[in-house]
Design a protein around this motif. Structure first.
Motif, PDB file in Angstrom:
ATOM      1  N   ILE A  80       0.824  -1.205   0.000  1.00 23.93           N
ATOM      2  CA  ILE A  80       0.000   0.000   0.000  1.00 23.93           C
ATOM      3  C   ILE A  80       0.861   1.258   0.000  1.00 23.93           C
ATOM      4  O   ILE A  80       0.664   2.160  -0.807  1.00 23.93           O
ATOM      5  CB  ILE A  80      -0.949   0.003   1.214  1.00 23.93           C
ATOM      6  N   GLY A  81       1.832   1.348   0.911  1.00 23.57           N
ATOM      7  CA  GLY A  81       2.677   2.526   1.004  1.00 23.57           C
ATOM      8  C   GLY A  81       2.019   3.629   1.805  1.00 23.57           C
ATOM      9  O   GLY A  81       0.822   3.585   2.114  1.00 23.57           O
ATOM     10  N   PRO A  82       2.767   4.677   2.164  1.00 22.50           N
ATOM     11  CA  PRO A  82       2.245   5.739   3.037  1.00 22.50           C
ATOM     12  C   PRO A  82       1.220   6.637   2.373  1.00 22.50           C
ATOM     13  O   PRO A  82       0.532   7.389   3.058  1.00 22.50           O
ATOM     14  CB  PRO A  82       3.511   6.529   3.409  1.00 22.50           C
ATOM     15  N   ASN A  83       1.114   6.584   1.043  1.00 21.80           N
ATOM     16  CA  ASN A  83       0.147   7.426   0.328  1.00 21.80           C
ATOM     17  C   ASN A  83      -0.983   6.619  -0.289  1.00 21.80           C
ATOM     18  O   ASN A  83      -1.667   7.077  -1.205  1.00 21.80           O
ATOM     19  CB  ASN A  83       0.855   8.241  -0.758  1.00 21.80           C
ATOM     20  N   GLY A  84      -1.196   5.426   0.215  1.00 18.08           N
ATOM     21  CA  GLY A  84      -2.298   4.612  -0.240  1.00 18.08           C
ATOM     22  C   GLY A  84      -2.070   3.994  -1.609  1.00 18.08           C
ATOM     23  O   GLY A  84      -1.053   4.235  -2.268  1.00 18.08           O
ATOM     24  N   LEU A  85      -3.014   3.172  -2.034  1.00 22.14           N
ATOM     25  CA  LEU A  85      -2.988   2.520  -3.345  1.00 22.14           C
ATOM     26  C   LEU A  85      -4.338   2.739  -4.007  1.00 22.14           C
ATOM     27  O   LEU A  85      -5.365   2.275  -3.501  1.00 22.14           O
ATOM     28  CB  LEU A  85      -2.704   1.027  -3.198  1.00 22.14           C
ATOM     29  N   GLN A  86      -4.350   3.478  -5.107  1.00 19.43           N
ATOM     30  CA  GLN A  86      -5.612   3.779  -5.780  1.00 19.43           C
ATOM     31  C   GLN A  86      -6.223   2.500  -6.347  1.00 19.43           C
ATOM     32  O   GLN A  86      -5.523   1.652  -6.910  1.00 19.43           O
ATOM     33  CB  GLN A  86      -5.405   4.804  -6.886  1.00 19.43           C
ATOM     34  N   ALA A  87      -7.542   2.363  -6.199  1.00 17.41           N
ATOM     35  CA  ALA A  87      -8.215   1.143  -6.641  1.00 17.41           C
ATOM     36  C   ALA A  87      -8.166   0.962  -8.148  1.00 17.41           C
ATOM     37  O   ALA A  87      -8.361  -0.155  -8.639  1.00 17.41           O
ATOM     38  CB  ALA A  87      -9.665   1.141  -6.156  1.00 17.41           C
ATOM     39  N   TYR A 118     -21.418   2.444  -3.610  1.00 15.45           N
ATOM     40  CA  TYR A 118     -20.958   2.815  -2.271  1.00 15.45           C
ATOM     41  C   TYR A 118     -19.477   3.205  -2.244  1.00 15.45           C
ATOM     42  O   TYR A 118     -18.959   3.598  -1.193  1.00 15.45           O
ATOM     43  CB  TYR A 118     -21.189   1.668  -1.287  1.00 15.45           C
ATOM     44  N   GLY A 119     -18.786   3.053  -3.366  1.00 16.15           N
ATOM     45  CA  GLY A 119     -17.374   3.384  -3.434  1.00 16.15           C
ATOM     46  C   GLY A 119     -16.989   3.717  -4.850  1.00 16.15           C
ATOM     47  O   GLY A 119     -17.809   3.666  -5.771  1.00 16.15           O
ATOM     48  N   SER A 120     -15.720   4.061  -5.053  1.00 14.00           N
ATOM     49  CA  SER A 120     -15.227   4.454  -6.364  1.00 14.00           C
ATOM     50  C   SER A 120     -13.824   3.919  -6.560  1.00 14.00           C
ATOM     51  O   SER A 120     -13.025   3.875  -5.606  1.00 14.00           O
ATOM     52  CB  SER A 120     -15.221   5.980  -6.499  1.00 14.00           C
ATOM     53  N   ASN A 121     -13.500   3.540  -7.779  1.00 14.55           N
ATOM     54  CA  ASN A 121     -12.148   3.092  -8.075  1.00 14.55           C
ATOM     55  C   ASN A 121     -11.149   4.236  -8.103  1.00 14.55           C
ATOM     56  O   ASN A 121      -9.946   4.007  -8.246  1.00 14.55           O
ATOM     57  CB  ASN A 121     -12.122   2.333  -9.403  1.00 14.55           C
ATOM     58  N   ALA A 122     -11.637   5.469  -7.945  1.00 18.39           N
ATOM     59  CA  ALA A 122     -10.735   6.617  -7.805  1.00 18.39           C
ATOM     60  C   ALA A 122     -10.244   6.768  -6.365  1.00 18.39           C
ATOM     61  O   ALA A 122      -9.327   7.552  -6.107  1.00 18.39           O
ATOM     62  CB  ALA A 122     -11.440   7.895  -8.246  1.00 18.39           C
ATOM     63  N   TRP A 123     -10.835   6.026  -5.427  1.00 12.68           N
ATOM     64  CA  TRP A 123     -10.447   6.121  -4.028  1.00 12.68           C
ATOM     65  C   TRP A 123      -9.193   5.302  -3.753  1.00 12.68           C
ATOM     66  O   TRP A 123      -8.780   4.473  -4.570  1.00 12.68           O
ATOM     67  CB  TRP A 123     -11.590   5.667  -3.122  1.00 12.68           C
ATOM     68  N   TYR A 124      -8.610   5.523  -2.561  1.00  5.25           N
ATOM     69  CA  TYR A 124      -7.319   4.933  -2.207  1.00  5.25           C
ATOM     70  C   TYR A 124      -7.446   3.963  -1.029  1.00  5.25           C
ATOM     71  O   TYR A 124      -7.975   4.319   0.025  1.00  5.25           O
ATOM     72  CB  TYR A 124      -6.320   6.030  -1.842  1.00  5.25           C
ATOM     73  N   LEU A 125      -6.934   2.766  -1.227  1.00  8.16           N
ATOM     74  CA  LEU A 125      -6.809   1.802  -0.135  1.00  8.16           C
ATOM     75  C   LEU A 125      -5.703   2.279   0.806  1.00  8.16           C
ATOM     76  O   LEU A 125      -4.600   2.595   0.364  1.00  8.16           O
ATOM     77  CB  LEU A 125      -6.453   0.434  -0.705  1.00  8.16           C
ATOM     78  N   THR A 126      -6.005   2.346   2.118  1.00  9.05           N
ATOM     79  CA  THR A 126      -5.014   2.838   3.076  1.00  9.05           C
ATOM     80  C   THR A 126      -4.571   1.778   4.080  1.00  9.05           C
ATOM     81  O   THR A 126      -3.435   1.822   4.553  1.00  9.05           O
ATOM     82  CB  THR A 126      -5.547   4.060   3.846  1.00  9.05           C
ATOM     83  N   SER A 127      -5.433   0.846   4.452  1.00  8.04           N
ATOM     84  CA  SER A 127      -5.014  -0.198   5.394  1.00  8.04           C
ATOM     85  C   SER A 127      -5.917  -1.409   5.282  1.00  8.04           C
ATOM     86  O   SER A 127      -7.083  -1.308   4.896  1.00  8.04           O
ATOM     87  CB  SER A 127      -5.014   0.315   6.837  1.00  8.04           C
ATOM     88  N   ILE A 128      -5.337  -2.558   5.630  1.00  9.04           N
ATOM     89  CA  ILE A 128      -6.066  -3.827   5.704  1.00  9.04           C
ATOM     90  C   ILE A 128      -5.859  -4.354   7.109  1.00  9.04           C
ATOM     91  O   ILE A 128      -4.726  -4.630   7.517  1.00  9.04           O
ATOM     92  CB  ILE A 128      -5.552  -4.830   4.661  1.00  9.04           C
ATOM     93  N   GLN A 129      -6.950  -4.485   7.864  1.00 10.65           N
ATOM     94  CA  GLN A 129      -6.880  -4.873   9.265  1.00 10.65           C
ATOM     95  C   GLN A 129      -7.736  -6.114   9.504  1.00 10.65           C
ATOM     96  O   GLN A 129      -8.771  -6.290   8.859  1.00 10.65           O
ATOM     97  CB  GLN A 129      -7.369  -3.732  10.158  1.00 10.65           C
ATOM     98  N   ALA A 130      -7.319  -6.950  10.421  1.00 10.54           N
ATOM     99  CA  ALA A 130      -8.096  -8.130  10.784  1.00 10.54           C
ATOM    100  C   ALA A 130      -8.073  -8.290  12.295  1.00 10.54           C
ATOM    101  O   ALA A 130      -7.009  -8.212  12.918  1.00 10.54           O
ATOM    102  CB  ALA A 130      -7.542  -9.382  10.114  1.00 10.54           C
ATOM    103  N   GLY A 131      -9.248  -8.487  12.890  1.00 12.95           N
ATOM    104  CA  GLY A 131      -9.321  -8.637  14.344  1.00 12.95           C
ATOM    105  C   GLY A 131     -10.734  -8.875  14.810  1.00 12.95           C
ATOM    106  O   GLY A 131     -11.520  -9.527  14.110  1.00 12.95           O
TER     107      GLY A 131
END
Length: 384
Positions: free
Chosen positions: A107-114, A227-240
């Motif tokens: 992902i990196g510190p600036n996210g990953l665009q969808a 509900y979302g857009s492929n122009a948005w950025y993935l910032t984190s993946i969490q599991a818990g």
């Protein structure tokens, strides 16, 4: 779940303030194997992942024991009403969360665009164990920001994608149930709500202790529903886990996020109607005998349908393939995954992606698509 209650505006504001101190706590977390600090955290796997206690909903103690692959809840005092927000979200994550970032190549510190081709390759897996008592959900929390974020971005403003592997007790996600879909090898109830950002929750109808999927599998369904857009950025993946009552014994025994693996089949259903599953296959052999293509209708609704095609090599390996067919008059391809489409009108033409073009003798791969218009129950295909 981020560092904020999900239902009450007052608690939301309070948690945002607490998030400022959480950054410092995360950065100075001790190397002990047990964490009891409210927002204490510890890096694992050489900094690739971070485990966080993340107790934001109550003042009573909560402790987690950190392992090299995840964590275990060792103390979980207090409780909250099952009609309100949970106590906490102890979790392990990759990406950036309230200024704490992992060291990763995904992902990196600036996210990953969808819309980035690399997004289609983001894959995650988790294994969990559950205690015999308590009220909780076991869930992924995957965050998206509307614009390119920075490492210091606290609250994401786009979408919170939750994937509930399991739940115990009379609890439910934010919002209301809008659909039921088949994704990632399971059946899921889809819930939608908004708490200042879109919250889309996929609740598995039969609980499981492990899951392995491409993030795009669920995100494509989110986008299809608006509900979302492929122009948005993935910032984190969490599991818990989100415990309401109890929680001692909840554990993530293994967690990973990778790229470059072949994506799983990515079915997307009509945003408002649940398709009826009744697959019909129609294998057609390529005249050269090198591969076959088998069509299966997954489901249909008024004005559209979803289908998959399985490509199988014959007695010799296949290095690259193209499937061709003709859809009924008035039908066309709206979206497609695990293949490259040059389809036009009712003509179906799909070639392999780079990762699924080479098939050993007898091996197979699958691509899927959402179509508009009348749904064919069978389809003659050639494979070359």
């Amino acid at each position: 779940m981020g560092r904020r209650p999900r239902l009450l505006a007052l608690s939301l504001a309070l948690s945002a303030l607490l998030g400022l101190s959480a950054i410092a706590t995360a950065q100075s977390a001790a190397a002990d194997t047990e964490i009891c600090d409210q927002y204490g955290s510890q890096a694992i796997a050489g900094g690739r992942y971070v485990v966080q206690n993340n107790r934001w909903g109550i003042s009573e103690p909560q402790c987690i024991s950190v392992t090299d692959r995840g964590f275990r809840v060792t103390r979980a005092d207090g409780s909250t009403s099952t009609s309100g927000a949970p106590k906490s979200y102890p979790s392990v994550f990759l990406g950036c969360h309230y200024g704490t970032c992992t060291s990763n190549d995904v992902i990196g510190p600036n996210g990953l665009q969808a819309s980035d081709p690399r997004f289609a390759q983001v894959r995650t897996s988790v294994s969990m164990t559950y205690p015999a008592s308590g009220t909780y959900d076991a869930a992924y929390d995957i965050w998206f920001h509307r614009s390119r974020p920075s490492a210091s971005t606290a609250q994401n403003d786009g979408a919170e994608l939750m994937v509930w592997l399991n739940k115990a007790g009379p609890i439910q996600p934010i919002g209301s149930r809008v659909a039921t879909v088949s994704l990632a090898g399971g059946t899921w109830d889809v819930w939608f709500g908004n708490t200042g950002w879109n919250v889309i929750s996929y609740v598995r109808t039969q609980g499981t202790g492990s899951l392995d999927f491409n993030v795009k599998t669920f995100w494509d369904d989110v986008v299809a529903r608006g509900y979302g857009s492929n122009a948005w950025y993935l910032t984190s993946i969490q599991a818990g886990f989100e415990p309401w009552v109890g929680g001692t014994g909840l554990a993530v025994t293994d967690f990973s996020v990778t790229t470059g693996s072949s994506p799983t089949t990515n079915p997307t259903t009509n945003p408002t109607t649940n398709p009826t599953t009744n697959p019909t296959t129609n294998p057609t052999t390529n005249p050269s005998g090198s591969c076959t293509a088998s069509y299966a209708l997954v489901g249909s609704w008024q004005g559209g349908f979803q289908a998959t095609v399985t490509v199988k090599a014959g007695s010799a390996p296949v290095n690259g393939w193209t499937v061709r067919g003709t859809l009924p008059s008035g039908a066309g391809v709206q979206s497609l995954w695990n293949g490259r489409s040059s389809s036009a009108g009712s003509s179906l033409v799909v070639a392999n992606e780079g990762y699924n073009g080479s098939l050993g003798a007898g091996a197979s791969t699958t691509f899927g698509f959402v179509g508009s218009g009348p749904a064919p129950t069978s389809l003659a295909l050639t494979c070359a």
